[in-house]
Design a protein around this motif. Structure first.
Motif, PDB file in Angstrom:
ATOM      1  N   GLY A  87     -33.602  44.247  11.575  1.00 11.08           N
ATOM      2  CA  GLY A  87     -33.240  42.873  11.856  1.00 11.08           C
ATOM      3  C   GLY A  87     -32.795  42.694  13.288  1.00 11.08           C
ATOM      4  N   GLY A  88     -32.585  41.441  13.658  1.00 13.26           N
ATOM      5  CA  GLY A  88     -32.160  41.135  15.016  1.00 13.26           C
ATOM      6  C   GLY A  88     -30.693  40.810  15.061  1.00 13.26           C
ATOM      7  N   ASP A  89     -30.373  39.570  14.947  1.00 11.57           N
ATOM      8  CA  ASP A  89     -28.980  39.135  15.046  1.00 11.57           C
ATOM      9  C   ASP A  89     -28.225  39.496  13.780  1.00 11.57           C
ATOM     10  N   ASN A  90     -26.975  39.821  13.956  1.00  8.10           N
ATOM     11  CA  ASN A  90     -26.130  40.108  12.790  1.00  8.10           C
ATOM     12  C   ASN A  90     -25.835  38.818  12.045  1.00  8.10           C
ATOM     13  N   ILE A  91     -25.704  38.950  10.746  1.00  6.16           N
ATOM     14  CA  ILE A  91     -25.377  37.789   9.933  1.00  6.16           C
ATOM     15  C   ILE A  91     -23.893  37.507  10.076  1.00  6.16           C
ATOM     16  N   ALA A  92     -23.588  36.304  10.507  1.00  3.72           N
ATOM     17  CA  ALA A  92     -22.190  35.948  10.727  1.00  3.72           C
ATOM     18  C   ALA A  92     -21.564  35.564   9.392  1.00  3.72           C
ATOM     19  N   ALA A  93     -20.403  36.077   9.179  1.00  2.95           N
ATOM     20  CA  ALA A  93     -19.673  35.761   7.948  1.00  2.95           C
ATOM     21  C   ALA A  93     -18.210  35.619   8.287  1.00  2.95           C
ATOM     22  N   ARG A  94     -17.618  34.591   7.745  1.00  6.47           N
ATOM     23  CA  ARG A  94     -16.196  34.387   7.993  1.00  6.47           C
ATOM     24  C   ARG A  94     -15.373  35.372   7.182  1.00  6.47           C
ATOM     25  N   ALA A  95     -14.404  35.949   7.809  1.00  7.57           N
ATOM     26  CA  ALA A  95     -13.571  36.950   7.140  1.00  7.57           C
ATOM     27  C   ALA A  95     -12.110  36.647   7.416  1.00  7.57           C
ATOM     28  N   ASP A  96     -11.307  37.005   6.486  1.00 11.27           N
ATOM     29  CA  ASP A  96      -9.861  36.811   6.598  1.00 11.27           C
ATOM     30  C   ASP A  96      -9.197  38.158   6.436  1.00 11.27           C
ATOM     31  N   ARG A  97      -8.398  38.525   7.394  1.00  8.50           N
ATOM     32  CA  ARG A  97      -7.711  39.806   7.337  1.00  8.50           C
ATOM     33  C   ARG A  97      -6.484  39.682   6.445  1.00  8.50           C
ATOM     34  N   ALA A  98      -6.348  40.583   5.497  1.00 12.53           N
ATOM     35  CA  ALA A  98      -5.201  40.555   4.591  1.00 12.53           C
ATOM     36  C   ALA A  98      -5.008  41.942   4.033  1.00 12.53           C
ATOM     37  N   ASN A  99      -3.783  42.203   3.602  1.00 13.90           N
ATOM     38  CA  ASN A  99      -3.481  43.468   2.950  1.00 13.90           C
ATOM     39  C   ASN A  99      -3.674  43.301   1.452  1.00 13.90           C
ATOM     40  N   SER A 100      -4.373  44.239   0.866  1.00 10.90           N
ATOM     41  CA  SER A 100      -4.647  44.190  -0.564  1.00 10.90           C
ATOM     42  C   SER A 100      -4.215  45.498  -1.197  1.00 10.90           C
ATOM     43  N   ALA A 101      -3.711  45.392  -2.408  1.00 12.36           N
ATOM     44  CA  ALA A 101      -3.373  46.581  -3.192  1.00 12.36           C
ATOM     45  C   ALA A 101      -4.584  46.973  -4.019  1.00 12.36           C
ATOM     46  N   LYS A 102      -4.972  48.236  -3.956  1.00 16.15           N
ATOM     47  CA  LYS A 102      -6.135  48.729  -4.667  1.00 16.15           C
ATOM     48  C   LYS A 102      -5.707  49.818  -5.649  1.00 16.15           C
ATOM     49  N   LEU A 103      -6.431  49.893  -6.743  1.00 21.44           N
ATOM     50  CA  LEU A 103      -6.189  50.925  -7.743  1.00 21.44           C
ATOM     51  C   LEU A 103      -7.000  52.167  -7.411  1.00 21.44           C
ATOM     52  N   VAL A 104      -6.379  53.333  -7.534  1.00 23.93           N
ATOM     53  CA  VAL A 104      -7.028  54.620  -7.286  1.00 23.93           C
ATOM     54  C   VAL A 104      -6.840  55.481  -8.531  1.00 23.93           C
ATOM     55  N   LEU A 105      -7.947  55.943  -9.086  1.00 22.86           N
ATOM     56  CA  LEU A 105      -7.889  56.742 -10.306  1.00 22.86           C
ATOM     57  C   LEU A 105      -7.318  58.121 -10.013  1.00 22.86           C
ATOM     58  N   VAL A 106      -6.339  58.522 -10.797  1.00 21.98           N
ATOM     59  CA  VAL A 106      -5.731  59.845 -10.682  1.00 21.98           C
ATOM     60  C   VAL A 106      -6.299  60.793 -11.735  1.00 21.98           C
ATOM     61  N   ALA A 107      -6.412  60.312 -12.958  1.00 17.73           N
ATOM     62  CA  ALA A 107      -6.928  61.148 -14.052  1.00 17.73           C
ATOM     63  C   ALA A 107      -7.367  60.232 -15.168  1.00 17.73           C
TER      64      ALA A 107
END
Length: 1437
Positions: A87-107
């Motif tokens: 492709g040529g030009d990158n697709i512009a997308a609006r983004a919002d910077r924020a802190n998010s809590a994510k789940l991480v599998l332990v077992a």
């Protein structure tokens, strides 16, 4: 007999709890999914909330338009590459910077039992586990298991098991069976005891030891209490080891609720309360059974008891009478609110510690159901059935309310001093996130200050977070606080020598609570979803269809050869969370470009820095971005080729925004030979090309800088390179003489220098495989060798990071000679001073039940050596569509994918074998990959981001429907799907009823909600709704089927039509009626720009059923007729040309038909009744007649029934409401069948909570015919695919007699020889419950009742064993086990310093020259397990 295998894990979340289970990880989340227990931790990441990259929210139109701009062929494209994938030009997308809590599998642990409750048990701070909590689990049939985290084994360990299923504990003889009563597990907030309510009125109390019960008696004062008593050590020590069990619990005991209080005849709910010195429990009960028709009103009682665990006695503190009878739950509230909140269907009532009550009415119906004093908030019009409540801000008196439909509300308590003066409810607006939850909630677990886990059985479970608008002063204070601070609202046992009254000390005084409430400025709350757990539960219906694209489109041309024959489509979820789940076994890649490239044997894409001219070098380094590779696209691609004459070369291509360019004018020499490996070193300053005879180094402009020949100066030999591994700044080569070559790149000169092998093991050992790994997780240490105890047929070893953008972790991957993969997860213990590295590093085997495909046998010409099989090493890829993954090439091409919330899964790539692969990152194909298959086709592709893979081990794409989905059917001629849905609307009484004139004058605002059927036609191309048909009010869609019906009596023309069965239910006073619709899908003029809208539903026939609903439909016979289950009859009907359905034959049924199936083309029909079991009938066409062949002789609540042919045998599979699968058979020659009138009951198998409610009979297609099936050549084998409300897909496969005996014997060996989690019994789990087995004592029972269905879940554990244990158990089970095979022993891992982080070396030593031919000793058992486990035979999906 048969084998039952679960294909997917359960996804419906039933329970959850937060606790500190794993030391050093803070707050953990324990999630129960019926029989699956998962442990998570949270990780705060800086995420972009991007609508372009959001799952199921991809803007496909903008992407297609962008890709369409680059469709022209390159002028200077010498090799004929397509440019459409750049492709040529990158697709512009609006983004919002924020802190998010994510789940991480332990077992995660699969349990042979159904979890019915979770509870956190806090350990004393001085315990051996360092203060970590224990987890208490309750199971069906009144069992408890206490588990804790074993740090040394890195898994859960069972502390104790407790069961209360003895007959003397159940009660009187007329009490219902134990499994028919729900169990309730509650725990004291201070972890002094836990209670399990089981049977009708039994309460089991499990006390836990407290610090003041310690034998050391630290509080003993000899001046006041006298001399300290001495311990009796007689018998306590034997051979230096203590025999006194250091258990955290005391002996449990069972109390009858009638002993607590004689009036506790009908207990409703109970909970332990906060802020009491002794364990105190609040019980909601009644002396009468709740009934709306008997005129009972306000007869519920709330009582509070304090428990004396030593004396096993109780004391009544308070009792509140006259409560509404629609109350159903007790919610214990922490300080400063305190007391309990009683939740009813129409009201909320708070009872404080003194018995004072405050309540609110939430709808107008409350005035009619109770006379209890309540504050009127009836304008809210809320329905509180199935709601969930949890703490939001205890210091403010705020609690979160989630309704049955997912709407969010805020419960606020008004606190005056230490008393509650009132409460109120405020519903949150959709703009503030009040509608982000789309399904009914089963559990709420507070994770931190501003996050809560929301579990659901009817949709995706989410991690919900909220923010509050604060003033500037509060914002500055919040930055200082820890973001991961866990809000623990439980009061600990505090010592108080002066005050010995009933109430314990408060952790926060009222004055402090009020000041804290004033400091926090309560603002508007805003909720958003941080993370989600994928769910396909409940599965309502299944069908299958063909993948389809727009005709004559570029997508159709590109997808040739990489699309499955069929796709499994399931109607999943309920309510607003309803969706269609499209499932495929393999990854269906998104093709960006496709071209012929038959000579390609290897791809390597690199991005290197350009040489920095001296004029640009300054104090701050170069200013141009061309001299930094961070975040840049790939620039070059090195291709290893083998032409038709077998001549090996290597070429290099430049990747630009315009396409591929054959690169000339560089010092890259194509004729130098075949490239074994390529990459970058020297912090991307050097491009490395590993040839068979030498290693070449280039700068960023492909200028040759160094050649390192493979020459042994001592012997003069020139060994050739077999495999290579690059980890900057080191290079590892394994050569054909099994020697190892290790080189390091100098950081200043940027030249390779061979590393001296100081360890004799590196020089004296013959090495088969090895790899380098740049350690970023702290696993590396000094070198240490390790040996395996048994031989393994290892062909390759690799250490790589697996995960996604949220979390990555290293894994050790062993590739066997047959391309099977074994995965190990390394973990380290905290090493003590002077402890060697080998004592602190451990490897934990990861379950993997995926077997590699057998290679295709192709004739090899001896005169063409280039056609010989070439070893293709695995390829590490750091970012392919966000996955850090490993690709396995060869005849079984697969990706090893893992997300933060899942374990590693091996997913195959759709298509033929792969002989070259590399990551591919350009503007037109971001984070994709390029590969060449064995047919000479090269493709530039991406892994679709709108699907999930690692969670279920399948490719799952969910298409939201938004309305409760009941059924789905596929229409082959138009390749469209018809979905039967039911939306809710207010119920209106019929105004024209002649017998109830008063109904016309009814005027109420709070009306009951009823279902209204909706038919939706979905395009199989775009998965959008292209037509909608609404049913009449109160008309519910029950079934939708695609039937091949005869549409013309004169020409006998057949046509695929859509048949719909409905029910008209207008209340209890009016009879239920049914209706049958027959629709055709007609061609119409499409909407502009929407070619998929060229189809509409056209009504062909409509038939009213005066009595009874139409509950099931099926084809029958060979003349294009349909079988309709209508009320208490099953009727055969034919479609006439005037639009009517003519009945031709019928059979009277008993109560309610739940399922109707026909063995295609035979006239053999199966009918399942909701109360009267299974009927096996036959249909004849000359004359039209239905005959009863046989039926089950017992009363079974059958949910689903289906046929399972096995050669010349025909079995009937019936599943009941208790989760049992019954295998029945029609055999008129058996003496006990009464000439066939009774179906023979062969065996019963318990599926636990995974009740099969839907089934599909599918043909089994095996690439290599197996001896497992007993089918003859003229009878093709079949597989029965089962679906359950918990999201589990399972198969039931017939087995040949010898295979059944071996596999059942192997299952017995595994059951007896392996430890089982939580101390449960897998064999007892699969046996029917005592009540079910008693009711299934058929008079026509076969003598083979002792033969059971083989449990595939137990057989999967065979893969967890080492080679030695496998051989031992396989030999005992009757398999032929080899003894003389050669193999290799896994060696250890080590470290060589350098390169900005730890660098590990893992290798495999060779025992003999035939290391890759080992492992044949278990090929027989592998072949049988490969058929019964997984999706074998269903490869067309």
């Amino acid at each position: 007999m048969q084998c039952y295998t679960e294909l997917t894990p359960p996804t419906a979340v039933t329970h959850s709890v937060t606790l500190q289970l794993v030391p050093g990880q803070g707050t953990n989340l324990a999630v129960a999914k019926a029989s699956l227990l998962q442990i998570f931790k949270t990780k705060v990441v800086s995420a972009e909330i991007d609508t372009y990259a959001t799952l199921n929210g991809t803007n496909t139109s903008s992407k297609a338009a962008t890709a369409g701009r680059y469709d022209s062929r390159l002028v200077n494209d010498d090799d004929g590459f397509e440019a459409s994938f750049l492709g040529g030009d990158n697709i512009a997308a609006r983004a919002d910077r924020a802190n998010s809590a994510k789940l991480v599998l332990v077992a995660e642990v699969t349990l042979p039992g159904t979890i019915t409750g979770l509870a956190r048990i806090k350990k004393p701070s001085g315990s051996s586990s360092g203060g970590a909590d224990c987890l208490l689990l309750s199971f069906r049939d009144a069992r408890l298991s206490l588990v804790e985290w074993n740090v040394e084994r890195n898994t859960l360990e069972t502390v104790s098991i407790h069961y209360y299923e003895k007959e003397e504990l159940v009660g009187s003889p007329w009490v219902a069976p134990l499994h028919q009563y729900p169990t309730l597990l509650v725990a004291d907030p201070a972890s002094r005891c836990a209670a399990l309510k089981f049977s009708e009125r039994n309460l089991a109390i499990l006390p836990f030891k407290q610090p003041d019960e310690d034998m050391d008696m630290d509080n003993w004062d000899e001046e006041l209490d006298g001399p300290r008593p001495k311990k009796d050590l007689s018998g306590a020590v034997a051979n230096g080891a203590s025999t006194i069990e250091d258990t955290p619990y005391s002996p449990s005991f069972v109390l009858r609720l009638s002993k607590l209080e004689a009036s506790l005849l009908h207990p409703v709910h109970l909970a332990f309360l906060h802020e009491y010195r002794d364990p105190t429990i609040g019980v909601l009960s009644s002396t009468k059974t709740a009934s709306n028709s008997l005129g009972h009103k306000d007869h519920f009682t709330y009582m509070v008891f304090t428990l004396d665990l030593q004396q096993r006695a109780s004391t009544t503190i308070l009792a509140v009478n006259g409560l509404p009878q629609d109350l159903f739950r007790v919610v214990a509230l922490p300080a400063p609110v305190g007391g309990a909140l009683l939740v009813g269907a129409n009201e909320l009532i708070h009872i404080d510690q003194s018995g004072k009550s405050n309540g609110i009415a939430v709808n107008p119906l409350t005035k009619q159901t109770t006379s209890f004093s309540l504050v009127d908030q009836s304008d809210l019009d809320l329905r509180l059935e199935g709601c969930a409540i949890d703490v939001l801000a205890a210091e403010l008196g705020e609690f979160l309310l989630i309704l049955n439909d997912g709407r969010l509300g805020l419960i606020t308590f008004r606190i005056d001093g230490r008393t509650v003066s009132g409460l109120s409810i405020k519903m949150l607006a959709p703009e503030a996130g009040g509608s982000v939850i789309q399904s009914r909630v089963t559990s709420l677990s507070r994770m931190g200050r501003s996050t809560v886990f929301v579990g659901s059985e009817e949709g995706d479970s989410v991690l919900l977070g909220w923010t509050r608008r604060q003033g500037q002063t509060q914002k500055r204070k919040s930055r200082i606080q820890d973001a991961d601070l866990d809000l623990d609202l439980d009061d600990e046992d505090l010592e108080d020598d002066d005050d010995d009254d009933l109430y314990g000390e408060e952790s926060t005084s009222p004055e402090q609570a009020m000041s804290a409430a004033k400091a926090i400025k309560s603002g508007d709350l805003n909720f958003r979803i941080h993370d989600r757990l994928l769910s396909i539960a409940p599965i309502q219906k299944m069908t299958y269809g063909q993948p389809v694209t727009l005709p004559d489109s570029e997508e159709e041309r590109n997808s040739e050869g990489v699309r499955s024959d069929l796709q499994l489509v399931c109607a999943v979820g309920r309510g607003k969370a309803s969706a269609l789940a499209i499932m495929n076994l393999a990854i269906q890649p998104k093709i960006i470009g496709r071209f012929e490239f038959p000579e390609a044997r290897g791809f390597w894409t690199v991005c290197a820095k350009k040489p920095i001219p001296k004029t640009l070098v300054g104090d701050k380094g170069p200013m141009n971005n061309d001299y930094d590779t961070s975040g840049q696209y790939h620039k070059f691609m090195i291709v290893a080729k083998v032409d038709l004459d077998g001549y090996e070369t290597s070429d290099v291509y430049a990747l630009t925004a315009a396409g591929f360019e054959s690169l000339t004018g560089t010092e890259f020499e194509p004729a130098a030979g075949f490239t074994v490996e390529a990459g970058t070193m020297g912090k991307d300053s050097r491009i490395l090309q590993v040839l068979k005879s030498e290693v070449r180094c280039y700068d960023g402009d492909l200028g040759l800088s160094q050649i390192v020949p493979m020459l042994d100066e001592e012997t003069g030999a020139e060994p050739r390179v077999r495999t290579a591994s690059i980890a900057d700044p080191f290079l590892l080569l394994i050569r054909d003489d099994f020697s190892v070559f290790i080189a390091e790149m100098s950081p200043k000169l940027l030249e390779l220098e061979e590393v001296e092998k100081e360890d004799q093991i590196l020089t004296s050992t013959k090495w088969l495989a090895g790899c380098l790994y740049t350690d970023t997780s702290g696993l590396s240490a000094d070198y240490a060798a390790r040996k395996g105890t048994a031989k393994e047929s290892v062909a390759e070893i690799l250490v790589a990071d697996l995960g996604d953008t949220t979390h990555k972790s290293p894994y050790l991957i062993l590739r066997h000679a047959n391309d099977d993969l074994t995965l190990y997860q390394p973990y380290r213990l905290k090493a003590t001073a002077g402890q060697p590295f080998s004592k602190s590093l451990f490897f934990q085997k990861v379950p993997n039940s995926t077997f590699a495909k057998a290679p295709e046998e192709k004739p090899v010409d001896d005169d063409e050596p280039h056609n010989a099989q070439r070893f293709l090493p695995m390829r590490r890829c750091s970012n392919i569509s966000g996955y850090s993954t490993v690709f396995l090439p060869g005849s079984s091409p697969s990706f090893i994918l893992k997300t933060a919330k899942s374990s590693p899964r091996v997913l195959s790539l759709q298509g033929s074998g792969v002989q070259a692969m590399s990551s591919f990152h350009t503007e037109g194909c971001e984070h994709g990959f390029i590969y060449a298959d064995t047919n000479g086709i090269a493709r530039v592709t991406q892994i679709p981001t709108d699907s999930s893979y690692a969670e279920l081990g399948l490719s799952v794409k969910k298409i939201p429907v938004g309305v409760d989905t009941q059924s789905v059917a596929y229409h082959p001629p138009t390749q469209a799907y018809v979905v039967g849905c039911n939306d809710v609307e207010p119920f209106e009484l019929p105004k024209d009823d002649d017998y109830h004139k008063e109904w016309a004058r009814e005027n109420i605002t709070f009306k009951p909600m009823v279902d209204r059927g909706v038919l939706k036609l979905l395009s199989g191309i775009t998965w959008t709704v292209i037509d909608t048909v609404e049913m009449e009010p109160c008309e519910t869609v029950l079934c939708v089927e695609t039937l091949n019906l005869e549409v013309s009596e004169s020409t006998n023309e057949r046509k695929q039509l859509i048949a719909v069965g409905t029910a008209l239910i207008k209340g209890e006073d009016l009879p239920t009626r049914g209706r049958v619709y027959v629709f055709d899908i007609a061609d119409v003029i499409p909407e502009p720009g929407k070619p998929e809208t060229s189809k509409k539903l056209k009504l062909v026939a409509k038939e009213d059923i005066p009595r009874g609903a139409v509950t099931a439909l099926s084809e029958v016979g060979t003349q294009g007729l349909m079988l309709v289950a209508q009320g208490q009859k099953c009727m055969v009907r034919g479609l006439k040309e005037d639009g009517t359905l003519l009945p031709v034959a019928f059979m009277d049924m008993n109560c309610y038909v739940t399922s109707v199936k026909e063995l295609p083309g035979t006239g053999l029909c199966l009918m399942a009744d909701a109360f009267k079991g299974v009927w096996f009938t036959g249909y004849t066409e000359e004359p039209y007649k239905m005959m009863l062949f046989g039926k089950s002789s017992t009363r079974m609540e059958v949910l689903n029934a289906d046929f399972l042919p096995d050669g010349k045998e025909l079995y009937i599979v019936a599943s009941d409401a208790d989760g049992h699968i019954h295998i029945l058979q029609f055999d008129p020659e058996h003496p006990k069948s009464l000439q066939g009138h009774l179906l023979l009951h062969r065996t019963t198998f318990n599926t636990g909570a995974h009740h099969p409610t839907s089934s599909l009979l599918l043909p089994a297609v095996y690439p290599n015919p197996s001896s497992l099936s007993s089918n003859s050549e003229e009878n093709s084998p079949h597989i029965l695919l089962l679906a359950s409300p918990t999201g589990v897909l399972a198969t039931l496969r017939p087995l040949q007699e010898n295979a059944y005996r071996r596999l059942s014997s192997l299952a017995v060996q595994l059951t007896n020889g392996l430890p089982h989690p939580a101390g449960l019994n897998p064999k007892g789990y699969r046996l029917p419950s005592p009540s079910a087995s008693a009711s299934m004592q058929l008079p026509g029972v076969d003598a083979g009742i002792g033969r059971n269905i083989v449990d595939g879940k137990i057989l999967e554990r065979f893969l967890e064993l080492g080679t030695g244990k496998r051989q031992e158990m396989a030999g005992r089970a009757g398999y032929v086990v080899g003894t003389g095979a050669h193999g290799v022993n896994p060696a250890g891992s080590g470290k060589m310093m350098g390169g900005g982080g730890g660098l590990s070396l893992a290798g495999v030593r060779l025992n003999g020259l035939h290391g890759q031919e080992g492992g044949m000793e278990w090929e027989e058992v592998r072949g049988e397990l490969g058929v019964v486990l997984g999706w074998s035979g269903l490869g067309y999906f």
